[in-house]
Design a protein around this motif. Sequence first.
Motif, mmCIF file in Angstrom:
data_model
loop_
_atom_site.group_PDB
_atom_site.id
_atom_site.type_symbol
_atom_site.label_atom_id
_atom_site.label_comp_id
_atom_site.label_asym_id
_atom_site.label_seq_id
_atom_site.Cartn_x
_atom_site.Cartn_y
_atom_site.Cartn_z
ATOM 1 N N ARG A 168 27.248 -15.277 67.884
ATOM 2 C CA ARG A 168 27.521 -13.918 67.644
ATOM 3 C C ARG A 168 25.993 -13.283 67.367
ATOM 4 N N ARG A 169 25.833 -12.034 67.876
ATOM 5 C CA ARG A 169 24.675 -11.410 67.572
ATOM 6 C C ARG A 169 24.868 -10.817 65.932
ATOM 7 N N PRO A 170 23.632 -10.625 65.322
ATOM 8 C CA PRO A 170 23.610 -10.214 63.785
ATOM 9 C C PRO A 170 24.807 -9.125 63.386
ATOM 10 N N GLU A 171 24.578 -8.162 64.300
ATOM 11 C CA GLU A 171 25.726 -6.925 63.683
ATOM 12 C C GLU A 171 27.166 -7.736 63.903
ATOM 13 N N GLU A 172 27.540 -8.334 64.627
ATOM 14 C CA GLU A 172 28.946 -8.916 64.630
ATOM 15 C C GLU A 172 29.215 -9.737 63.652
ATOM 16 N N LEU A 173 28.389 -9.969 62.612
ATOM 17 C CA LEU A 173 28.513 -10.543 61.143
ATOM 18 C C LEU A 173 28.589 -9.619 60.071
ATOM 19 N N SER A 174 28.546 -8.348 60.380
ATOM 20 C CA SER A 174 28.151 -7.228 59.245
ATOM 21 C C SER A 174 29.362 -6.285 59.494
ATOM 22 N N THR A 175 30.462 -6.318 58.453
ATOM 23 C CA THR A 175 31.601 -5.395 58.795
ATOM 24 C C THR A 175 30.950 -3.937 58.870
ATOM 25 N N ALA A 176 30.223 -3.562 58.102
ATOM 26 C CA ALA A 176 29.527 -2.083 58.204
ATOM 27 C C ALA A 176 29.146 -1.695 59.594
ATOM 28 N N GLU A 177 28.740 -2.538 60.548
ATOM 29 C CA GLU A 177 28.393 -2.517 61.875
ATOM 30 C C GLU A 177 29.533 -2.587 62.964
ATOM 31 N N GLY A 178 30.642 -2.836 62.353
ATOM 32 C CA GLY A 178 31.654 -2.901 63.415
ATOM 33 C C GLY A 178 32.032 -4.487 63.557
ATOM 34 N N GLY A 179 31.376 -5.667 62.650
ATOM 35 C CA GLY A 179 31.756 -7.010 62.931
ATOM 36 C C GLY A 179 32.845 -7.339 61.863
ATOM 37 N N GLY A 180 33.323 -8.660 62.257
ATOM 38 C CA GLY A 180 34.244 -9.140 61.271
ATOM 39 C C GLY A 180 35.735 -9.133 61.878
ATOM 40 N N ALA A 181 36.567 -9.712 61.178
ATOM 41 C CA ALA A 181 37.908 -10.126 61.943
ATOM 42 C C ALA A 181 38.881 -9.090 62.021
ATOM 43 N N VAL A 182 38.724 -7.964 61.210
ATOM 44 C CA VAL A 182 39.484 -6.641 61.071
ATOM 45 C C VAL A 182 39.333 -5.930 62.401
ATOM 46 N N PHE A 183 37.974 -5.460 62.285
ATOM 47 C CA PHE A 183 37.555 -4.760 63.386
ATOM 48 C C PHE A 183 37.794 -5.434 64.767
ATOM 49 N N SER A 184 37.436 -6.685 64.706
ATOM 50 C CA SER A 184 37.649 -7.444 66.044
ATOM 51 C C SER A 184 39.019 -7.980 66.480
ATOM 52 N N GLN A 185 39.751 -8.565 65.361
ATOM 53 C CA GLN A 185 40.909 -9.247 65.694
ATOM 54 C C GLN A 185 42.276 -8.293 65.490
ATOM 55 N N ALA A 186 42.143 -7.891 64.062
ATOM 56 C CA ALA A 186 43.354 -6.920 63.744
ATOM 57 C C ALA A 186 43.534 -5.996 64.773
ATOM 58 N N ALA A 187 42.527 -5.389 65.250
ATOM 59 C CA ALA A 187 42.923 -4.455 66.276
ATOM 60 C C ALA A 187 43.853 -4.929 67.408
ATOM 61 N N HIS A 188 43.868 -6.098 67.704
ATOM 62 C CA HIS A 188 44.824 -6.561 68.748
ATOM 63 C C HIS A 188 46.226 -6.838 67.909
ATOM 64 N N GLN A 189 46.153 -7.321 66.834
ATOM 65 C CA GLN A 189 47.473 -7.670 66.106
ATOM 66 C C GLN A 189 48.021 -6.521 65.647
ATOM 67 N N VAL A 190 47.583 -5.712 65.154
ATOM 68 C CA VAL A 190 48.221 -4.362 64.461
ATOM 69 C C VAL A 190 48.715 -3.678 65.922
ATOM 70 N N ASP A 191 48.037 -3.515 66.937
ATOM 71 C CA ASP A 191 48.408 -2.951 67.982
ATOM 72 C C ASP A 191 49.743 -3.591 68.719
ATOM 73 N N ILE A 192 49.728 -4.841 68.758
ATOM 74 C CA ILE A 192 50.964 -5.545 69.106
ATOM 75 C C ILE A 192 52.038 -5.000 68.280
ATOM 76 N N VAL A 193 51.986 -5.195 67.029
ATOM 77 C CA VAL A 193 53.134 -5.058 65.935
ATOM 78 C C VAL A 193 53.406 -3.565 66.059
ATOM 79 N N ARG A 194 52.783 -2.672 66.356
ATOM 80 C CA ARG A 194 52.918 -1.254 66.235
ATOM 81 C C ARG A 194 53.774 -0.865 67.521
ATOM 82 N N LEU A 195 53.386 -1.450 68.621
ATOM 83 C CA LEU A 195 54.079 -1.366 69.943
ATOM 84 C C LEU A 195 55.703 -2.084 69.754
ATOM 85 N N LEU A 196 55.786 -3.301 69.122
ATOM 86 C CA LEU A 196 57.186 -3.647 69.005
ATOM 87 C C LEU A 196 58.060 -3.175 67.847
#
Length: 394
Positions: A168-196
């Motif tokens: 990871r680049r340093p900003e990818e480990l900073s939630t304030a800069e768009g890093g972390g599992a919610v911005f990077s991974q929940a974006a997938h999971q939430v999208d799938i669940v909403r679709l279904l």
Amino acid sequence: MSGDVVEQRRLRIGVAGLGRAFSLMLPTFLADRRVELVAACHPRAEARQQFAKDFPARTYADVPELAADPNVEAIYIASPHQFHAVHTEVAAAGGKHVLVEKPMALSLAECDRMIDACRRAGVALIVGHCHSFDTPYLETRRLVESGEFGAVRMVHALNFTDYLYRPRRPEELSTAEGGGAVFSQAAHQVDIVRLLVGARATRLRATVGRWDARRPTEGAYSAMIWFEGGAFASLSYNGYGHFDSDEWMGWVGEMGAPKSPEAYGSARRRLATLKSPGQEARLKAEGTYGGAAYKAPTAGDEPINHQHFGPLIVSCERGDLRPMADGVLVYGDAQSERRPLDLPSVPRGEVIDELYGAVLRKTPPIHNGGWARGTLEICLAMLKSSEEGRDIEL
């Protein structure tokens, strides 16, 4: 579908950002005859040089130059998360259609600016790749909409990976800069669940896990989401590199390729050899497009299965549906069965289906700006719910 039929003409695409996201989309651009890459921009000279070597195309150092190129019809924005909004606005001002990576942006105000900019310019705005483009989920959605199993009542989605220990680049480990599992991974999971579910989310409760001080962003989360009509969904993600839920997907990895259990712990072991954040960032750059360790896709690299985002079960009134990498498992009142899917001829060709349709056929896309804004609203609410320890109304 997805490039099986050669269209009348090819859509000319410019790329903004030649990093990891572009590397993952490159096999799609190479295999799908409906598109061609005609230009790119990136601040790293090595990436520009690689692009100029691989394609008869122009290269630029910044997005405004790319947006001014008259040969570019659409721009694929694959820059870091914090630049999605401004790069979309620049592209739209140049009259270019936009395909922007997830997450759409880091705030709802940025989403609104992006939507307004594209509307004013009369250009299409599509957000992806998200895994809700994947054929197993689109086929599950079709089965739900057929009415064969009744209404959706509950969805359970989970994914256990080594996400947090990949370079990871340093900003990818900073939630304030768009890093972390919610911005990077929940974006997938939430999208799938909403679709279904197919209904508007109304309320959620969530908590996040930050369990490694050396990786100071959330690496895990769980959320319960309630929807109009009474359906509800539970979402869990753990990126701390222990249990691997691809075991429950027949050892087919997220990208559709076979996966070996013998690779267990490899991400953590590699990370342990690095001595500094700078060395880690360099390792990531070396493995992406144009880097010293970059490996170009070859004819034998095509996935033999569809992509996915971990185990998921949709509970309907008269059955449960479980999308897999090669089909949908159906558990009805009287019997269970596997409904197979044709194997993909183009990886992520579903993204081109929407882009080509929106730009050249004026077909309304599923993953437009309004849709992606709704997903970001839920992701932001997950962070707020965890911080404040309460339900969040949507």
